[in-house]
Design a protein around this motif. Structure first.
Motif, PDB file in Angstrom:
ATOM      1  N   MET A  56       0.905  -1.060   0.030  1.00  0.00           N
ATOM      2  CA  MET A  56       0.098  -0.111   0.077  1.00  0.00           C
ATOM      3  C   MET A  56       0.880   1.058  -0.036  1.00  0.00           C
ATOM      4  O   MET A  56       1.903   1.258   0.777  1.00  0.00           O
ATOM      5  N   SER A  57       0.648   2.112  -1.024  1.00  0.00           N
ATOM      6  CA  SER A  57       1.475   3.426  -0.860  1.00  0.00           C
ATOM      7  C   SER A  57       0.603   4.612  -0.556  1.00  0.00           C
ATOM      8  O   SER A  57      -0.122   5.213  -1.088  1.00  0.00           O
ATOM      9  N   SER A  58       0.609   4.902   0.674  1.00  0.00           N
ATOM     10  CA  SER A  58      -0.001   6.032   1.240  1.00  0.00           C
ATOM     11  C   SER A  58       0.836   6.557   2.427  1.00  0.00           C
ATOM     12  O   SER A  58       1.538   6.066   3.131  1.00  0.00           O
ATOM     13  N   ARG A  59       0.483   7.914   2.689  1.00  0.00           N
ATOM     14  CA  ARG A  59       1.273   8.816   3.651  1.00  0.00           C
ATOM     15  C   ARG A  59       0.281   8.644   5.024  1.00  0.00           C
ATOM     16  O   ARG A  59       0.880   9.053   5.943  1.00  0.00           O
ATOM     17  N   VAL A  60      -1.046   8.492   4.874  1.00  0.00           N
ATOM     18  CA  VAL A  60      -1.651   8.384   6.263  1.00  0.00           C
ATOM     19  C   VAL A  60      -2.324   7.186   6.676  1.00  0.00           C
ATOM     20  O   VAL A  60      -2.902   6.938   7.715  1.00  0.00           O
ATOM     21  N   VAL A  61      -2.306   6.119   5.952  1.00  0.00           N
ATOM     22  CA  VAL A  61      -2.401   4.860   6.204  1.00  0.00           C
ATOM     23  C   VAL A  61      -1.649   3.736   5.862  1.00  0.00           C
ATOM     24  O   VAL A  61      -1.079   3.756   4.489  1.00  0.00           O
ATOM     25  N   GLY A  62      -1.274   2.616   6.684  1.00  0.00           N
ATOM     26  CA  GLY A  62      -0.240   1.810   6.236  1.00  0.00           C
ATOM     27  C   GLY A  62      -0.724   0.268   6.625  1.00  0.00           C
ATOM     28  O   GLY A  62      -1.305   0.261   7.724  1.00  0.00           O
ATOM     29  N   GLY A  63      -0.289  -0.614   5.735  1.00  0.00           N
ATOM     30  CA  GLY A  63      -0.727  -1.909   6.184  1.00  0.00           C
ATOM     31  C   GLY A  63       0.673  -2.982   6.170  1.00  0.00           C
ATOM     32  O   GLY A  63       1.258  -2.869   5.050  1.00  0.00           O
ATOM     33  N   GLY A  64       1.030  -3.535   7.248  1.00  0.00           N
ATOM     34  CA  GLY A  64       1.888  -4.566   7.251  1.00  0.00           C
ATOM     35  C   GLY A  64       1.501  -6.000   6.944  1.00  0.00           C
ATOM     36  O   GLY A  64       0.433  -6.089   6.585  1.00  0.00           O
ATOM     37  N   MET A  65       2.351  -6.710   7.377  1.00  0.00           N
ATOM     38  CA  MET A  65       1.895  -8.193   7.363  1.00  0.00           C
ATOM     39  C   MET A  65       0.789  -8.499   8.098  1.00  0.00           C
ATOM     40  O   MET A  65      -0.309  -9.302   7.529  1.00  0.00           O
ATOM     41  N   SER A  66       0.463  -8.091   9.395  1.00  0.00           N
ATOM     42  CA  SER A  66      -0.663  -8.481  10.196  1.00  0.00           C
ATOM     43  C   SER A  66      -1.050  -7.384  11.107  1.00  0.00           C
ATOM     44  O   SER A  66      -1.503  -7.572  12.120  1.00  0.00           O
ATOM     45  N   HIS A  67      -0.551  -5.915  10.605  1.00  0.00           N
ATOM     46  CA  HIS A  67      -0.808  -4.759  11.621  1.00  0.00           C
ATOM     47  C   HIS A  67      -1.120  -3.688  10.665  1.00  0.00           C
ATOM     48  O   HIS A  67      -0.724  -3.915   9.543  1.00  0.00           O
ATOM     49  N   SER A  68      -1.762  -2.785  11.077  1.00  0.00           N
ATOM     50  CA  SER A  68      -2.090  -1.571  10.329  1.00  0.00           C
ATOM     51  C   SER A  68      -1.848  -0.391  11.379  1.00  0.00           C
ATOM     52  O   SER A  68      -1.687  -0.421  12.452  1.00  0.00           O
ATOM     53  N   LEU A  69      -1.592   0.851  10.622  1.00  0.00           N
ATOM     54  CA  LEU A  69      -1.385   2.003  10.994  1.00  0.00           C
ATOM     55  C   LEU A  69      -2.214   3.115  10.305  1.00  0.00           C
ATOM     56  O   LEU A  69      -2.377   2.993   9.286  1.00  0.00           O
ATOM     57  N   ALA A  70      -2.322   4.167  11.258  1.00  0.00           N
ATOM     58  CA  ALA A  70      -2.940   5.404  10.639  1.00  0.00           C
ATOM     59  C   ALA A  70      -2.248   6.572  11.312  1.00  0.00           C
ATOM     60  O   ALA A  70      -2.231   6.604  12.471  1.00  0.00           O
ATOM     61  N   LEU A  71      -2.438   7.742  10.622  1.00  0.00           N
ATOM     62  CA  LEU A  71      -1.818   8.929  10.946  1.00  0.00           C
ATOM     63  C   LEU A  71      -2.889   9.716  11.606  1.00  0.00           C
ATOM     64  O   LEU A  71      -3.999  10.031  10.896  1.00  0.00           O
ATOM     65  N   ARG A  72      -2.734  10.060  12.778  1.00  0.00           N
ATOM     66  CA  ARG A  72      -3.631  10.946  13.592  1.00  0.00           C
ATOM     67  C   ARG A  72      -3.520  12.644  13.088  1.00  0.00           C
ATOM     68  O   ARG A  72      -2.605  12.910  12.848  1.00  0.00           O
ATOM     69  N   ARG A  73      -4.616  13.252  13.296  1.00  0.00           N
ATOM     70  CA  ARG A  73      -4.791  14.752  13.054  1.00  0.00           C
ATOM     71  C   ARG A  73      -3.591  15.335  13.730  1.00  0.00           C
ATOM     72  O   ARG A  73      -2.755  16.137  13.126  1.00  0.00           O
ATOM     73  N   GLY A  74      -3.123  14.969  14.842  1.00  0.00           N
ATOM     74  CA  GLY A  74      -2.288  15.766  15.988  1.00  0.00           C
ATOM     75  C   GLY A  74      -0.858  15.356  15.352  1.00  0.00           C
ATOM     76  O   GLY A  74       0.001  15.846  16.021  1.00  0.00           O
ATOM     77  N   GLY A  75      -0.663  14.381  14.597  1.00  0.00           N
ATOM     78  CA  GLY A  75       0.781  13.931  14.357  1.00  0.00           C
ATOM     79  C   GLY A  75       1.102  12.588  14.930  1.00  0.00           C
ATOM     80  O   GLY A  75       2.345  12.064  14.689  1.00  0.00           O
ATOM     81  N   GLY A  76       0.214  12.178  15.783  1.00  0.00           N
ATOM     82  CA  GLY A  76       0.615  10.669  16.376  1.00  0.00           C
ATOM     83  C   GLY A  76       0.127   9.676  15.303  1.00  0.00           C
ATOM     84  O   GLY A  76      -0.525  10.004  14.458  1.00  0.00           O
ATOM     85  N   VAL A  77       0.693   8.215  15.969  1.00  0.00           N
ATOM     86  CA  VAL A  77       0.046   7.253  14.937  1.00  0.00           C
ATOM     87  C   VAL A  77      -0.733   6.324  15.543  1.00  0.00           C
ATOM     88  O   VAL A  77      -0.393   5.762  16.998  1.00  0.00           O
TER      89      VAL A  77
END
Length: 82
Positions: free
Chosen positions: A1-22
């Protein structure tokens, strides 16, 4: 996945919060998805198999999770990345 605000790993996901945290969720085998997330002043994120990366506003990269072959050095990566 190519995104600056959402990411997907092998079995985990990430999202960038408005305040700059993850926000992180999913399998946390190697601390790649801490349930409380990661605080910081981030502008972009990426997720690998068992590691996560985030670009700080100042151009440095934060890394957490499994550091197999130096893919996620705990001290991060200094630089002027965009």
């Amino acid at each position: 996945m190519s995104s600056r605000v959402v990411g997907g790993g092998m079995s985990h996901s990430l999202a960038l919060r408005r305040g700059g945290g993850v926000s992180c969720w999913g399998h946390n085998f190697a601390d790649q998805a801490p349930p409380d997330g990661v605080d910081g002043d981030f502008v972009a994120i990426a997720a690998g198999h068992y590691h996560s990366l985030a670009l700080r506003r100042d151009g440095r990269i934060a890394c957490w999770g499994y550091n197999f072959h130096g893919r996620a050095p705990p001290a991060g990566v200094d630089g002027d990345f965009v």
